[in-house]
Design an enzyme around this catalytic site. Structure first.
Site, PDB file in Angstrom:
ATOM      1  CG  ASP A  19      13.433   2.928   9.908  1.00 23.04           C
ATOM      2  OD1 ASP A  19      13.940   2.478  10.940  1.00 23.04           O
ATOM      3  OD2 ASP A  19      12.443   2.423   9.355  1.00 23.04           O
ATOM      4  NE  ARG A  99       7.493   2.605   0.397  1.00 26.09           N
ATOM      5  CZ  ARG A  99       6.951   3.447   1.264  1.00 26.09           C
ATOM      6  NH1 ARG A  99       6.381   4.562   0.822  1.00 26.09           N
ATOM      7  NH2 ARG A  99       6.963   3.202   2.554  1.00 26.09           N
ATOM      8  CG  ASP A 128       8.118  -0.316   1.534  1.00 22.85           C
ATOM      9  OD1 ASP A 128       7.340  -0.651   0.620  1.00 22.85           O
ATOM     10  OD2 ASP A 128       7.739   0.243   2.573  1.00 22.85           O
ATOM     11  CB  SER A 180       6.774  -0.170  11.827  1.00 16.22           C
ATOM     12  OG  SER A 180       7.185   0.173  10.522  1.00 16.22           O
TER      13      SER A 180
END
Length: 407
Positions: A19, A99, A128, A180
């Protein structure tokens, strides 16, 4: 929110994965060729950071900033969650732990660099995006946030690879191994490809699938023992050797991984409402959670233990849903600190083919009395139970008398 023409400098949360690798040229094309500062947080992903600076600059970034966030993540997020024994539907919150710390650093660097916007590579389907953006709102409330997955015409990971190939962006994956993944010191997650069908059994023994250890089938036929020492709910030593918590996790990852510990396959409820299937490797974290629960059972009084178990669900929800930097989370952390004041001692565990087996627990703060619990003669007067039961059962007796018309 600034318009595209006003955005001249962007701070990008950069992992070097699929990404974020294509986001740099995409931003250059779609945001009037802004300066892009790539930011990577070192949260224990190891070799994934190798060669990242060269790759970021070659694909259009002006520079790469790598921030060492391992101990911040462990001390500020993981340890408080461990004290609460917080998990989300059995998921040990690996991605969610990193995060808040990453999002805070992203916001701080954006302010220091006088950036016009921050950008992340989270999809519009996942959790996320919420976690990153709530952290940014907390520390840079006026900052514009760019989320390409909510803007561009790309709709699949295959199309992302097409874009990367067309723009000569180097990738470490192929279409066949295009899971992923998210990795940090605490865990590794796997999503996508054959895992998208819950009917498919994960091929744990496929080369390159598991990265933090082996499947229980491939684990040794001989058990391994570990001893973990805690002070006030936090791990402080492994096998008698004092070390910081991040080093304990790293060592337990190695030991647990070698013995097939900490692999789960779950279908979880994402924040936005859909169900998602993931395979998670959390060898060291699984061992630590197990050990902490063993010690809490020995040292924590019944009422506090039961309330903690209830609050653990709320605490996990806050972490999973991106609400780390909130008053409620801070209040629950204060409860966890108080509840763990006596969770001090040593836990011995036996690891065998994916199993964690209790092998003894000791504590100077133990609430266990062998004299009271023994089946042999003790100081406990068993006749006292009769009066207790009469009082405890009084409401039940009164209800029965009422139903019989005897009140």
């Amino acid at each position: 929110m600034k318009s595209k023409k006003e955005i001249r400098k962007i701070v990008l949360a950069y992992s070097g994965g699929l990404d974020t690798s294509i986001i740099i040229p995409w931003l250059k094309e779609n945001y009037n060729n802004p300066e892009i500062i790539a930011v990577s947080g070192d949260v224990g992903q190891g070799g994934e950071l190798d060669g990242l600076e060269e790759k970021a600059i070659k694909t259009g970034a002006s520079k790469l900033i790598i921030a060492d966030l391992i101990d911040e993540m462990v001390e500020e997020v993981i340890i408080p969650a461990l004290k609460m024994d917080a998990d989300y539907e059995t998921y040990l919150l690996g991605t969610a732990f990193a995060r808040p710390i990453l999002g805070r650093k992203l916001a701080q660097i954006a302010l220091e660099e006088n950036a016009d916007a921050v950008c992340h590579g989270c999809t519009g389907k996942g959790n996320d995006q919420v976690r990153f953006e709530l952290a940014v709102k907390r520390f840079a409330p006026d900052m514009t946030v760019i989320a390409p997955w909510r803007e561009w015409d790309i709709v699949s990971r295959d199309q992302e690879i097409d874009y990367a190939e067309a723009h000569h962006v180097p990738l470490k994956i192929s279409r066949e191994t295009n899971y992923s993944k998210d990795k940090n010191l605490w865990h590794l997650s796997h999503e996508g490809l054959d895992l998208e069908d819950p009917a498919n059994e994960p091929d744990y023994d496929k080369p390159g699938f598991l990265e933090m250890g082996v499947s229980p089938v491939k684990a040794p036929d001989k058990p391994v023992y570990v001893k973990i020492s805690f002070e006030k709910g936090a791990p402080v030593a492994l096998d008698g050797k004092k070390m910081k918590a991040s080093e304990i996790i790293k060592k337990l990852n190695q030991i647990g991984g070698e013995n097939g510990v900490g692999i789960i396959d779950i279908i979880e409820n994402r924040l936005i409402g859909m169900k998602d299937r993931g395979v998670y490797e959390t060898p060291g974290g699984t061992i630590l959670y197990f050990a902490h629960r063993q010690l809490a059972m020995l040292t924590m009084d019944k009422d506090t233990l039961h309330v903690k178990q209830k609050l653990a669900i709320d605490f996990a929800d806050l972490i999973y849903n991106g609400k780390w930097f909130t008053p409620l989370r801070e209040a629950l952390s204060a409860f966890a600190d108080k509840a763990n004041e006596n969770v001090t001692g040593e836990v011995k565990l036996k690891l065998y083919k994916g199993n964690i087996i209790p092998a003894g627990v000791t504590s100077p703060c133990s609430l266990y009395s062998e004299n009271l619990a023994t089946f042999d003669e003790s100081d406990y007067n068993q006749k006292d139970a009769a009066g207790f039961i009469n009082l405890w059962g009084l409401p039940t007796k009164v209800q029965a008398l009422r139903e019989q018309g005897r009140l």
